[in-house]
Every structure is written in structure tokens, then in C-alpha cells.
Scaffold this active site. Structure first.
Site, PDB file in Angstrom:
ATOM      1  N   ALA A 179      -0.757  -5.342  -3.308  1.00 14.07           N
ATOM      2  CA  ALA A 179      -0.926  -5.198  -1.863  1.00 14.07           C
ATOM      3  C   ALA A 179      -1.177  -6.567  -1.252  1.00 14.07           C
ATOM      4  O   ALA A 179      -1.473  -7.528  -1.957  1.00 14.07           O
ATOM      5  CB  ALA A 179      -2.110  -4.277  -1.578  1.00 14.07           C
ATOM      6  N   GLU A 239      -6.737  -2.550  -9.380  1.00 17.09           N
ATOM      7  CA  GLU A 239      -7.557  -2.399  -8.166  1.00 17.09           C
ATOM      8  C   GLU A 239      -9.055  -2.318  -8.447  1.00 17.09           C
ATOM      9  O   GLU A 239      -9.877  -2.780  -7.653  1.00 17.09           O
ATOM     10  CB  GLU A 239      -7.137  -1.132  -7.402  1.00 17.09           C
ATOM     11  CG  GLU A 239      -5.837  -1.247  -6.650  1.00 17.09           C
ATOM     12  CD  GLU A 239      -4.602  -0.958  -7.486  1.00 17.09           C
ATOM     13  OE1 GLU A 239      -3.524  -0.807  -6.920  1.00 17.09           O
ATOM     14  OE2 GLU A 239      -4.715  -0.895  -8.739  1.00 17.09           O
ATOM     15  N   GLU A 246       2.820   0.955  -8.102  1.00 18.85           N
ATOM     16  CA  GLU A 246       2.926   2.242  -7.393  1.00 18.85           C
ATOM     17  C   GLU A 246       4.321   2.428  -6.793  1.00 18.85           C
ATOM     18  O   GLU A 246       4.868   3.530  -6.797  1.00 18.85           O
ATOM     19  CB  GLU A 246       1.835   2.337  -6.312  1.00 18.85           C
ATOM     20  CG  GLU A 246       0.452   2.530  -6.940  1.00 18.85           C
ATOM     21  CD  GLU A 246      -0.676   2.588  -5.922  1.00 18.85           C
ATOM     22  OE1 GLU A 246      -1.406   3.578  -5.903  1.00 18.85           O
ATOM     23  OE2 GLU A 246      -0.820   1.629  -5.146  1.00 18.85           O
ATOM     24  N   GLY A 250      -0.147  -2.048  -5.915  1.00 17.86           N
ATOM     25  CA  GLY A 250       0.879  -1.422  -5.075  1.00 17.86           C
ATOM     26  C   GLY A 250       2.279  -1.638  -5.619  1.00 17.86           C
ATOM     27  O   GLY A 250       3.170  -0.811  -5.420  1.00 17.86           O
TER      28      GLY A 250
END
Length: 698
Positions: free
Chosen positions: A63, A125, A105, A102
Site C-alpha cells: 500500500a 502488515e 492481495e 496490498g
């Protein structure tokens, strides 16, 4: 079309390429670009299959952390992932570099994943006090099963492509991302393979649905070392939703968990620590573009505990070492300890079975300082007295090659004085490693008065190469970490004279989140070291001296402030120590009082923060965050409290200054009076962080 994401068509294959250097982070522009390009590829009747890949050195590495805490910009990542997942055409993630957070993901929402053999895949994370917030906790267990998912999500460490292939996270290992991804799509189309949406595939979690202990045992193993942290437990709960709830419900609960953590004090502290570590790499006062000197071989003087640990750190990173001792016996002992340490790690599965032999082969053990000649960096780890250090540096002038960086591993002594013993003070600096040096991550790089900028840059870059966290500090007694620790040591000793017991003080400090209290730490280091040093300087410390006179030197003698059962390192309170303290106080005519835990915590922490303020005033540390990095990586300060200077803001500087003034009067100790900088910030209602903001603005 988007600036940072492009769609190209190679006949029936659409290639979506993210190009947002340096790490293709999932900024609003990248999210929007992926969404736009996937929609366009789905709408193009000529395109039958889609590859999602990245330009530059890595796949999407996570992210965009700079967006955290700001109003969200569309599109939301989950909307992008739904678009990918619901594509009627196969979407393949072609991964190189790292697919983290992310980034992984995004790959999990694709129907298939392929990766180059050097790729790393992970959901780290938890290390920022968070959990994956875009389906990672729901899709990864369905891809690899709950046990590996717990390990990756609750532990936060990535896995390599070979393990990912074995676990079913990727379909195959490819040569190049774009070409390999395209070839894989063509194969899928030729075989007419059905799309695999992870959200619809519960086959890998079926066993854990039937027997939940498969999941709970994995969680218990991974959370053993998570004392005080919130995120690992929240992340484990989220993986549990994948087993217990339908996909969409699990996704909703995961999002709730993520939003709760993102707003938490712990995650804010952990994100602060993440940026503080990066900030520490910026060296103040070094001209732009200063290059590091080449370091192909390192010489280390002294094969004792510190020298051996430092040698291991270099060998672990593949850097050849000349390890130098004054005699064969000491050298043999030092080499033997390193061999044993590596073999023990290999036996536990921490390193490959052939690693000990390979690493030992990088270390050339020799007798005599004249063997430093071919080293680009010399690190002295000899006895901690100025006379010995000066003698060694005087000899280095004679034997070290011109331009070699000469570093002292001293933890207290004046590097300017040491540098005067040579004719090349520009090459001299401190590299203060922490014990055990092969484990502890901090390295205080001490800039002396005459240290050349390129010597400083060399020390910082080599420290990073051997996986240390370097922090540049100035010359003073004890530098940053030990200078602050000395203030805590002074107070812990005084508390015993006022009625506290070692176990009470240590319990308060460990409850706060430190790995050890000051008295258990003294026992571990050996109480005789301080005793010897006090005798040298003609200083008395009645209780500590009485313990040493009774032969209580700590863990090595089975007795110190605590007693230790044979073969155990667990400190046990000892009535004999209580008796010895009582007798000492009686002899000195001191009255005992009840000391509260709150007072202990304040007297352990506030004087250190006060010393930190003095360190900033004197310019010994460039930034408050540098002090925090020293404490996080050198002394086990709990990461969820961000470091002492960061934590001070949560307590309030005015409160800290007031309490210090109070204790200065109560204990008749003027050294506790708040430092001018602390007083000033407290009066202005500011925090230490405001100093960093002001210096950036200037």
C-alpha cells in the site's frame, strides 16, 4: 488512459503493466489505473486473457503508507479487486521482486499467479500494527491452507517462490514476468482451463472447518512472542473468519478489524518507527552525492564476545573477514564459539545445514595486528580502556592500508581522543555494535570531529549491508543509548535505598514492555564488571558492592540481585538479597518507605527522556526519531510505544517536566531538573516531534 498503468494488446493477450517507481505502491493513481485497464481489457472482444505485471525492479510492494490516516481517495482497493476477480477472462498476476501487502492481495484476486524464482510473497502488515485490509486474510488461507496463512499473516515474514509453488500460491516459476505471464495465459487459453476464484474455493480450509485445532495450534505457535502487541491477535482472528464465515461476511469483519487497528495508538507508533528507521539513513551535514569507499574485506581486532559476534554478522552477509587475536589460545576459543553458534542455529533449522561451513570459510583467524594490511575496514573490539584503544590505533597507522576506515567498537569512550593516536583522524569513527552483535540490529555510528564524510557514508552503508540499523551519533560519554541508560541505572540504584526491591523495579519495567528490568540485566552482564570499574574510579555503591563482596556476580555465579537454579536463566527473588539491602540501609541510617509502581515507572523513564532532550540540545543526535531508533533496536524498547521521545508525547511533556522537578526536590538530586529544551517545549505545549517538523521547514 492512466499515466502509471498501461494496457497493451499482444493479439489475444492483454498486458496490464504498472509503472510507478520506485516500488509500484498502490497509490490512488495506481488503483485507478489498474481498474481502468482491466475494464478496458474485459471490454475488448479481441482480448481473451489478461496478464497483470509491473515495470521496474518489483511487483506491487504494498500500500501507499503515506495515504494512511488521510481521507480515502477512490477507487477503494476492494473495488479494484472485485473487478479483477469477476473478470470473465482469466487474469494472471506475473510477479517479480516482491509482492507484499496490498500487492499480494491484488495477486490473490487474480485467477492465477506465476512468479520468477527470486520473487518474495508476503503480507507483512502486522509489522506496522495492522492486518491485511483487502481480503488477504480471507483469500490466502484458501490459497495455501490456514497453517501457512497464519504463519505468513500473524508472523509477517514473506516466503520465496519455491515455497509458494509447493503451497499452491503460484502455479509455476517463470523466467521473465511479462513474457512468462503471457506464455502462461496462452497455455490457459489453449487448455480452456476454468477460472479459479479463491473466494469460491474452500477445499484448503475444509480440514480446519472440521477440526478447528489445526488453526488454533498454528495461532498459538505464532503468537508466543507477541506479548503486549494487538495486531498479531487481531490478524489471527481475521484468518479465523475465513474458516468460520462465508467469504463476504469474512471480508466485512476483516475490514472492521483493519479500520480499528489503523486508528489504534499501537499501529500509529509502529508506523512512526517504520519511518523513523528510514529517516535515520539520512546523514546530516554530508555533501550531496558523497560516495562510499569500497569494502571488500574487513579486519576485526579481538575474537572475544563482541569481536566474534561482529565477525559473524559480516560472514552472514558474505563479507570476508580477517579475525585477529593476540594469541593462538584466544583465537581458537573465539573461532570455536562462532562455529558452535552457527551449528546450533542450523540444528534448529534457522539456517541451511551447509551454512556453518560456508560462513566459517569466510573467516580467516590469525594472530598479530600486522595482518590488517588487506582490509578496507578495520573494527577494533579490544578491552574497553582508553590506554589499550590508543595503543591499538597507534599501531594501525603502521599496518592498515591508506584509505582504510578505522572503527572502534567502544560503547563509551571518546572517539576524538582515540583518533588523536593516529596520523589519519579523517578515517576514524565509532561503530558501536550491541551484544550479542550477531543478533542485535542496532549499530551506533559515531562521527568524530575529524571524520571524513565518505568514511561516515562507508560505515553507514556497510552496516546496512550486514542487516544492521545504523544511526549516526556524536561524541559524548556513552553516545546516545548508554548515556540515557546510565540515568535509568542511577535511579534504579537509588530506589533500592528508598525501600523498593529489585523484583519490584524489574516487574514495573517489564510490564511496560521492556524485555528485561535493570537488575536482571545487571545479573546477565555480570555485576563484577561495574564493581571493577567503580574501584578503578574510587566510587562506592554500597548495595552493589556488598553483593559483589559476597561473591554474587550474577548469572555466571548463580547469584546476583536474584538467585538462579542450576542450568536456568530465570531470575528468582532471593530473601538473602532483601536481608543484605535491609542491613545496608540500617548501617547507613536510611529509613525504608513504600515505593509505588507509578513512581518507579516515572523514575525509570522520565530521566531518560530528560537526557534525550540534552542529547538533542547538544546536537549529539540529529533528530528525536534517531534516539527512538537507538532504543527500539539496541535496547528492546517495545515497538508499540514508538521509542522514548515518541512515547513522551503521549504522557505530555509538561507532566514529565513537572514530575522531574518534583523528584529533583524530593530525592535531593538536582540532576533530575528538566533540561532547558524539555522545559521550553513543555511551556509551549509542543512535543519533540515539533523539532523535526521545524528543522524540515527551515
Amino acid at each position: 488512459m492512466s499515466e502509471v498503468v498501461k494496457l497493451e494488446r499482444h493479439d489475444e493477450v492483454g498486458i496490464v503493466t504498472v509503472n510507478s517507481p520506485p516500488v509500484n505502491a498502490l497509490s490512488a493513481a495506481v488503483r485507478g489505473g489498474i481498474l481502468e485497464c482491466v475494464k478496458a481489457a474485459v471490454a475488448d472482444p479481441a482480448i481473451k486473457g489478461i496478464v497483470l505485471t509491473c515495470a521496474g525492479r518489483t511487483f506491487i510492494a504494498g500500500a501507499d503508507i503515506t495515504e494512511f490516516g488521510k481521507p480515502p481517495k477512490p477507487p477503494a482497493l476492494n473495488d479494484v479487486l472485485s473487478e479483477i476477480e469477476n473478470s470473465p477472462k482469466p487474469v494472471v498476476a506475473a510477479i517479480h521482486g516482491t509482492a507484499l501487502g496490498g500487492g499480494l492481495e491484488v495477486a490473490l484476486a487474480c485467477h492465477f499467479r506465476v512468479a520468477v524464482k527470486e520473487a518474495k510473497l508476503g503480507l507483512p502488515e502486522v509489522k506496522l500494527g495492522l492486518l491485511p485490509g483487502a481480503g488477504g486474510t480471507q483469500r490466502l488461507p484458501r490459497a495455501v491452507g490456514p497453517e501457512l496463512a497464519v504463519k505468513m499473516i500473524v508472523g509477517g515474514d514473506p516466503i520465496g517462490a519455491a515455497e509458494a509453488l509447493k503451497a499452491g500460491l503460484i502455479e509455476e516459476i517463470i523466467e521473465g514476468p511479462a513474457s512468462g505471464g503471457e506464455a502462461f495465459v496462452r497455455k490457459l487459453l489453449a487448455e480452456k482451463r476454468p477460472l479459479r476464484r479463491l473466494r469460491d474455493d474452500d477445499s484448503k480450509i475444509a480440514a480446519a472447518k472440521a477440526d478447528r485445532s489445526i488453526f488454533t495450534n498454528a495461532v498459538a505457535a505464532m503468537t508466543k512472542k507477541s506479548r503486549g502487541l494487538e495486531a498479531p491477535f487481531a490478524a489471527a482472528d481475521a484468518v479465523g473468519y475465513a474458516i468460520d464465515l462465508p467469504f463476504d461476511e469474512g471480508l466485512k469483519k476483516e475490514r472492521e478489524g483493519f479500520l480499528k487497528l489503523v486508528a489504534s495508538d499501537q499501529s500509529k507508533a509502529q508506523r512512526y518507527a517504520f519511518f523513523a528507521e528510514r529517516e535515520a539513513n539520512k546523514i546530516a551535514g554530508v555533501p550531496e552525492g558523497t560516495k562510499s569507499r569500497p569494502v571488500n574485506r574487513v579486519a576485526i581486532l579481538g575474537a572475544g564476545t563482541m569481536g566474534g559476534g561482529i565477525a559473524m554478522s559480516f560472514a552472514n552477509a558474505g563479507v570476508p573477514v580477517t579475525l585477529i587475536e593476540t594469541g593462538e589460545e584466544q583465537l581458537k576459543r573465539g573461532m570455536g564459539i562462532m562455529q558452535k553458534n552457527w551449528e546450533a542455529t542450523a540444528a534448529r533449522g534457522g539456517i541451511p545445514a551447509d551454512a556453518p561451513a560456508k560462513r566459517m570459510a569466510l573467516i580467516n583467524g590469525v594472530v598479530g595486528i600486522e595482518n590488517v594490511g588487506d582490509a578496507d575496514l578495520v573494527i577494533e573490539a579490544v578491552f574497553e580502556t582508553m590506554a589499550v584503544k590508543k595503543e591499538v590505533f597507534g599501531k594501525l597507522d603502521q599496518y592498515a592500508k591508506p584509505g582504510a576506515v578505522l572503527a572502534s567498537n567502544t560503547s563509551y569512550l571518546n572517539i576524538d581522543e582515540i583518533a588523536k593516536a593516529t596520523k589519519r583522524p579523517q578515517d576514524v569513527l565509532g561503530m558501536h555494535f550491541f551484544s550479542p552483535a550477531n543478533v542485535m540490529k542496532l549499530c551506533e555510528i559515531v562521527r568524530a570531529d575529524k571524520t571524513a564524510p565518505d568514511a561516515l557514508v562507508t560505515a553507514v552503508s556497510i552496516a546496512r549491508k550486514i542487516a544492521k540499523v545504523p544511526v549516526v551519533v556524536g561524541v559524548c560519554d556513552g553516545f546516545v543509548g548508554n548515556r540515557m541508560l546510565a540515568q535509568r541505572g542511577k535511579q534504579s540504584e537509588k530506589l533500592l535505598f528508598e525501600g523498593a526491591l529489585p523484583q519490584q523495579v524489574d516487574a514495573v519495567v517489564t510490564k511496560f514492555g521492556m524485555p528485561m528490568g535493570p537488575f536482571a540485566m545487571g545479573d546477565l552482564a555480570g555485576l563484577d564488571i561495574g564493581w571493577r570499574s567503580r574501584k578503578d574510579r574510587g566510587i562506592k555503591s554500597e548495595i552493589a558492592d556488598a553483593l559483589c563482596e559476597a561473591g554474587r556476580f550474577g548469572q555466571k555465579t548463580g547469584k546476583g540481585y536474584y538467585k538462579y537454579e542450576a542450568g536456568s536463566r530465570a531470575p528468582l527473588p532471593d530473601p538473602e538479597v532483601e536481608k543484605l539491602i535491609d542491613e545496608t540501609l540500617l548501617r547507613l541510617g536510611r529509613k525504608k518507605r513504600v515505593v509505588s509502581d507509578d513512581e518507579i515507572l516515572e523514575r525509570m523513564m522520565y530521566p531518560m527522556i530528560n537526557e534525550g532532550a540534552k542529547i538533542l540540545e547538544e546536537g549529539i543526535a540529529a533528530r528525536p526519531s534517531d534516539i527512538d531508533v537507538v532504543w527500539l533496536y539496541g535496547y528492546g524498547w517495545p515497538i508499540y510505544r514508538g521509542g522514548p521521545m515518541y512515547w513522551a508525547a503521549s504522557v505530555g511533556l509538561k507532566h514529565i517536566a513537572d514530575r522531574l522537578s518534583y523528584y529533583a526536590k524530593e530525592t535531593n538530586d538536582p540532576s533530575l531538573e528538566p533540561a532547558p529544551l524539555l522545559k521550553k517545549l513543555a511551556a509551549e505545549g509542543k512535543t519533540f516531534a515539533s523539532l523535526a517538523a521545524e528543522s524540515k521547514a527551515a
